[in-house]
Each structure stands twice: as structure tokens, then as C-alpha cells.
Design a protein around this motif. Structure first.
Motif, PDB file in Angstrom:
ATOM      1  N   THR A   1       6.112   6.997 -39.604  1.00 23.65           N
ATOM      2  CA  THR A   1       6.721   8.082 -40.375  1.00 23.65           C
ATOM      3  C   THR A   1       7.714   7.561 -41.409  1.00 23.65           C
ATOM      4  N   ALA A   2       8.737   6.862 -40.984  1.00 25.09           N
ATOM      5  CA  ALA A   2       9.759   6.387 -41.917  1.00 25.09           C
ATOM      6  C   ALA A   2       9.274   5.192 -42.722  1.00 25.09           C
ATOM      7  N   GLY A   3       8.559   4.287 -42.082  1.00 30.03           N
ATOM      8  CA  GLY A   3       8.100   3.076 -42.757  1.00 30.03           C
ATOM      9  C   GLY A   3       6.920   3.317 -43.673  1.00 30.03           C
ATOM     10  N   PHE A   4       5.750   3.523 -43.071  1.00 25.20           N
ATOM     11  CA  PHE A   4       4.519   3.641 -43.852  1.00 25.20           C
ATOM     12  C   PHE A   4       4.516   4.888 -44.738  1.00 25.20           C
ATOM     13  N   CYS A   5       4.690   6.062 -44.136  1.00 30.65           N
ATOM     14  CA  CYS A   5       4.629   7.312 -44.916  1.00 30.65           C
ATOM     15  C   CYS A   5       5.803   7.434 -45.873  1.00 30.65           C
ATOM     16  N   GLY A   6       6.961   6.924 -45.468  1.00 30.68           N
ATOM     17  CA  GLY A   6       8.119   6.961 -46.353  1.00 30.68           C
ATOM     18  C   GLY A   6       7.903   6.170 -47.628  1.00 30.68           C
ATOM     19  N   ALA A   7       7.213   5.040 -47.535  1.00 26.92           N
ATOM     20  CA  ALA A   7       6.943   4.226 -48.719  1.00 26.92           C
ATOM     21  C   ALA A   7       5.695   4.707 -49.461  1.00 26.92           C
ATOM     22  N   LEU A   8       4.763   5.289 -48.738  1.00 28.08           N
ATOM     23  CA  LEU A   8       3.534   5.783 -49.356  1.00 28.08           C
ATOM     24  C   LEU A   8       3.814   6.997 -50.244  1.00 28.08           C
ATOM     25  N   THR A   9       4.614   7.924 -49.742  1.00 26.36           N
ATOM     26  CA  THR A   9       4.887   9.163 -50.463  1.00 26.36           C
ATOM     27  C   THR A   9       6.120   9.016 -51.339  1.00 26.36           C
ATOM     28  N   SER A  10       6.303   9.973 -52.253  1.00 27.83           N
ATOM     29  CA  SER A  10       7.479   9.874 -53.116  1.00 27.83           C
ATOM     30  C   SER A  10       7.896  11.224 -53.664  1.00 27.83           C
ATOM     31  N   MET A  11       8.990  11.714 -53.165  1.00 26.70           N
ATOM     32  CA  MET A  11       9.580  12.935 -53.713  1.00 26.70           C
ATOM     33  C   MET A  11      10.267  12.623 -55.037  1.00 26.70           C
ATOM     34  N   SER A  12      10.852  11.439 -55.151  1.00 28.82           N
ATOM     35  CA  SER A  12      11.544  11.077 -56.391  1.00 28.82           C
ATOM     36  C   SER A  12      10.556  10.946 -57.550  1.00 28.82           C
ATOM     37  N   ALA A  13       9.369  10.408 -57.288  1.00 25.58           N
ATOM     38  CA  ALA A  13       8.366  10.325 -58.361  1.00 25.58           C
ATOM     39  C   ALA A  13       7.899  11.716 -58.770  1.00 25.58           C
ATOM     40  N   LEU A  14       7.806  12.637 -57.808  1.00 28.59           N
ATOM     41  CA  LEU A  14       7.457  14.018 -58.143  1.00 28.59           C
ATOM     42  C   LEU A  14       8.551  14.633 -59.015  1.00 28.59           C
ATOM     43  N   ALA A  15       9.802  14.389 -58.673  1.00 31.53           N
ATOM     44  CA  ALA A  15      10.910  14.917 -59.475  1.00 31.53           C
ATOM     45  C   ALA A  15      10.849  14.371 -60.908  1.00 31.53           C
ATOM     46  N   LEU A  16      10.532  13.099 -61.054  1.00 29.42           N
ATOM     47  CA  LEU A  16      10.404  12.509 -62.387  1.00 29.42           C
ATOM     48  C   LEU A  16       9.226  13.108 -63.146  1.00 29.42           C
ATOM     49  N   GLN A  17       8.125  13.309 -62.454  1.00 27.92           N
ATOM     50  CA  GLN A  17       6.944  13.906 -63.074  1.00 27.92           C
ATOM     51  C   GLN A  17       7.283  15.306 -63.595  1.00 27.92           C
ATOM     52  N   LEU A  18       7.954  16.094 -62.759  1.00 26.09           N
ATOM     53  CA  LEU A  18       8.326  17.451 -63.160  1.00 26.09           C
ATOM     54  C   LEU A  18       9.338  17.427 -64.307  1.00 26.09           C
ATOM     55  N   ALA A  19      10.291  16.513 -64.260  1.00 25.66           N
ATOM     56  CA  ALA A  19      11.285  16.399 -65.328  1.00 25.66           C
ATOM     57  C   ALA A  19      10.622  16.041 -66.654  1.00 25.66           C
ATOM     58  N   ARG A  20       9.653  15.130 -66.621  1.00 28.16           N
ATOM     59  CA  ARG A  20       8.906  14.759 -67.837  1.00 28.16           C
ATOM     60  C   ARG A  20       8.208  15.973 -68.435  1.00 28.16           C
ATOM     61  N   LEU A  21       7.553  16.738 -67.576  1.00 26.57           N
ATOM     62  CA  LEU A  21       6.842  17.928 -68.042  1.00 26.57           C
ATOM     63  C   LEU A  21       7.807  18.961 -68.617  1.00 26.57           C
ATOM     64  N   LEU A  22       8.924  19.162 -67.929  1.00 23.68           N
ATOM     65  CA  LEU A  22       9.911  20.129 -68.417  1.00 23.68           C
ATOM     66  C   LEU A  22      10.525  19.673 -69.736  1.00 23.68           C
ATOM     67  N   ASP A  23      10.802  18.377 -69.866  1.00 28.59           N
ATOM     68  CA  ASP A  23      11.351  17.847 -71.121  1.00 28.59           C
ATOM     69  C   ASP A  23      10.375  18.022 -72.282  1.00 28.59           C
ATOM     70  N   ASP A  24       9.086  17.986 -71.982  1.00 25.53           N
ATOM     71  CA  ASP A  24       8.049  18.194 -73.006  1.00 25.53           C
ATOM     72  C   ASP A  24       7.789  19.672 -73.266  1.00 25.53           C
ATOM     73  N   GLY A  25       8.538  20.555 -72.592  1.00 29.50           N
ATOM     74  CA  GLY A  25       8.371  21.988 -72.783  1.00 29.50           C
ATOM     75  C   GLY A  25       7.160  22.565 -72.055  1.00 29.50           C
ATOM     76  N   ARG A  26       6.610  21.827 -71.119  1.00 29.26           N
ATOM     77  CA  ARG A  26       5.416  22.266 -70.387  1.00 29.26           C
ATOM     78  C   ARG A  26       5.828  22.884 -69.045  1.00 29.26           C
ATOM     79  N   VAL A  27       6.528  23.988 -69.126  1.00 30.87           N
ATOM     80  CA  VAL A  27       7.070  24.652 -67.942  1.00 30.87           C
ATOM     81  C   VAL A  27       5.961  25.135 -67.022  1.00 30.87           C
ATOM     82  N   GLY A  28       4.924  25.728 -67.585  1.00 34.86           N
ATOM     83  CA  GLY A  28       3.803  26.219 -66.777  1.00 34.86           C
ATOM     84  C   GLY A  28       3.096  25.104 -66.037  1.00 34.86           C
ATOM     85  N   THR A  29       2.900  23.971 -66.710  1.00 33.44           N
ATOM     86  CA  THR A  29       2.253  22.818 -66.071  1.00 33.44           C
ATOM     87  C   THR A  29       3.131  22.262 -64.956  1.00 33.44           C
TER      88      THR A  29
END
Length: 137
Positions: free
Chosen positions: A79-107
Motif C-alpha cells: 500500500t504505502a510502498g508500491f501503490c504509493g509510488a505507482l499512483t500520484s495525486m500530485s501529478a493529477l493536481a498538476l494536470q488539472l492546474a495545467r488545464l485550468l491555466d489554459d482555460g480548459r475548465v470543462g476538460t
């Protein structure tokens, strides 16, 4: 004993990060993030249910009023080791921030909704697999 657990979590984290990198090199980064997050949530659901199953063996019904539910922890390396490194909430936050900065709120909203729905579904499915196995004679 704690040192051994720390090492197994660290090694599992390296394997999880390598798995995430391997998926990201094969498909688009946005889709790769969704794939690894969904896979990690499914594994965590499975691990939690499996730990509860192991803990509950011999009990008539886990969580019933006659049997108090005791916490059963899934393995930290998975859980903490394998899945913690495999998944990424921070990368999702960056992805969403990029989209919002580009004005792509719906996306951004669509990616967030898809991620939450898919990860929740994977978690429930992971748990269901263990419960189905438990129900078999």
C-alpha cells in the motif's frame, strides 16, 4: 523489525515508481496517470479487503454487533510502498492546474470526474474480488 519494514517499503516504492515510468513511456502522460491511479486504487481495495478477510477468519460476521471490528492493516510494502509510488495525486493536481491555466475548465472537470469515478470503481472492484472469493465454498 522496523528497519526490515522500512527497507521493504522502500524497495516496493522503487518498483512502483519504475512501473509508473514504464506505463508513462508507453502511452500519453495524461492517460498513463489515469491508468496507474486506477490500478493502484484497485490494488489497495484488494489489499484492504484481504487484510480484513485474514483478520476475520473464525468470526461469524466481521463488523456485526456480536463481533467488534478490530483494525486489520494491509501490508505496508504494497500500500504505502508500491501503490504509493505507482499512483500520484500530485501529478493529477498538476494536470488539472495545467488545464485550468489554459482555460480548459470543462476538460479539467471531466478529468477530475473520470479519475474519481474510475478510481472509486477500481477500489470497490478490488474489494469485491476478495468478497467473492470469500463467499465461495
Amino acid at each position: 523489525m522496523r528497519r526490515r519494514i522500512a527497507w521493504t517499503v522502500a524497495v516496493a516504492g522503487i518498483v512502483g515508481a519504475a512501473g509508473r515510468w514504464a506505463v508513462a513511456t508507453q502511452i500519453n502522460d495524461d492517460w498513463a496517470l489515469l491508468v496507474v491511479n486506477v490500478a493502484g486504487c484497485g490494488l489497495i481495495g484488494w489489499a484492504i479487503a484481504r487484510a480484513g478477510r485474514s483478520h476475520a477468519q473464525g468470526h461469524p460476521r466481521l463488523g456485526s454487533r456480536s463481533t467488534p471490528r478490530s483494525p486489520a492493516a494491509p501490508s505496508p510494502w504494497l500500500t504505502a510502498g508500491f501503490c504509493g509510488a505507482l499512483t500520484s495525486m500530485s501529478a493529477l493536481a498538476l494536470q488539472l492546474a495545467r488545464l485550468l491555466d489554459d482555460g480548459r475548465v470543462g476538460t479539467a472537470g471531466a478529468w477530475l470526474g473520470l479519475t474519481v469515478a474510475a478510481c472509486t470503481g477500481a477500489f470497490i472492484t478490488g474489494r469485491a474480488v476478495v468478497h467473492v472469493q470469500r463467499a465461495r465454498p
